[in-house]
Design a protein around this motif. Structure first.
Motif: not given
Length: 91
Positions: A1-5
């Motif tokens: 899973m990736t998280v936008k930051s």
């Protein structure tokens, strides 16, 4: 899973990261930053292991027999002499 930051970089950091992407070393700025975070995590983990090892060493040294400087020098000289003999070297 990736998280936008959202992150802020200095002009110099951005130029360096962009140059890495343009040189084909990374697919995107995100990949550069991900690698940077991974390297930082690894470095911190290594530092923690080194700190634990150093604390263990210091603890063992505190519990060990005290050896005077003269005794240390004598033991080192004896070890060196033994190694020289083992390798057929003269004193």
């Amino acid at each position: 899973m990736t998280v936008k930051s959202s992150v802020s970089l200095t002009d110099e950091q951005h130029a360096f990261a962009r140059a890495l992407v343009e040189a084909g070393r990374y697919a995107s700025l995100s990949a550069v930053l991900q690698q940077g975070v991974d390297l930082l995590r690894q470095r911190m983990a290594t530092e923690e292991l080194e700190t634990v090892a150093l604390r263990t060493l210091l603890s063992r040294r505190r519990e060990a027999e005290f050896i005077s400087e003269e005794e240390t020098d004598a033991r080192l000289a004896a070890m060196i002499a033994e190694k020289r003999r083992a390798h057929g070297l003269s004193s």
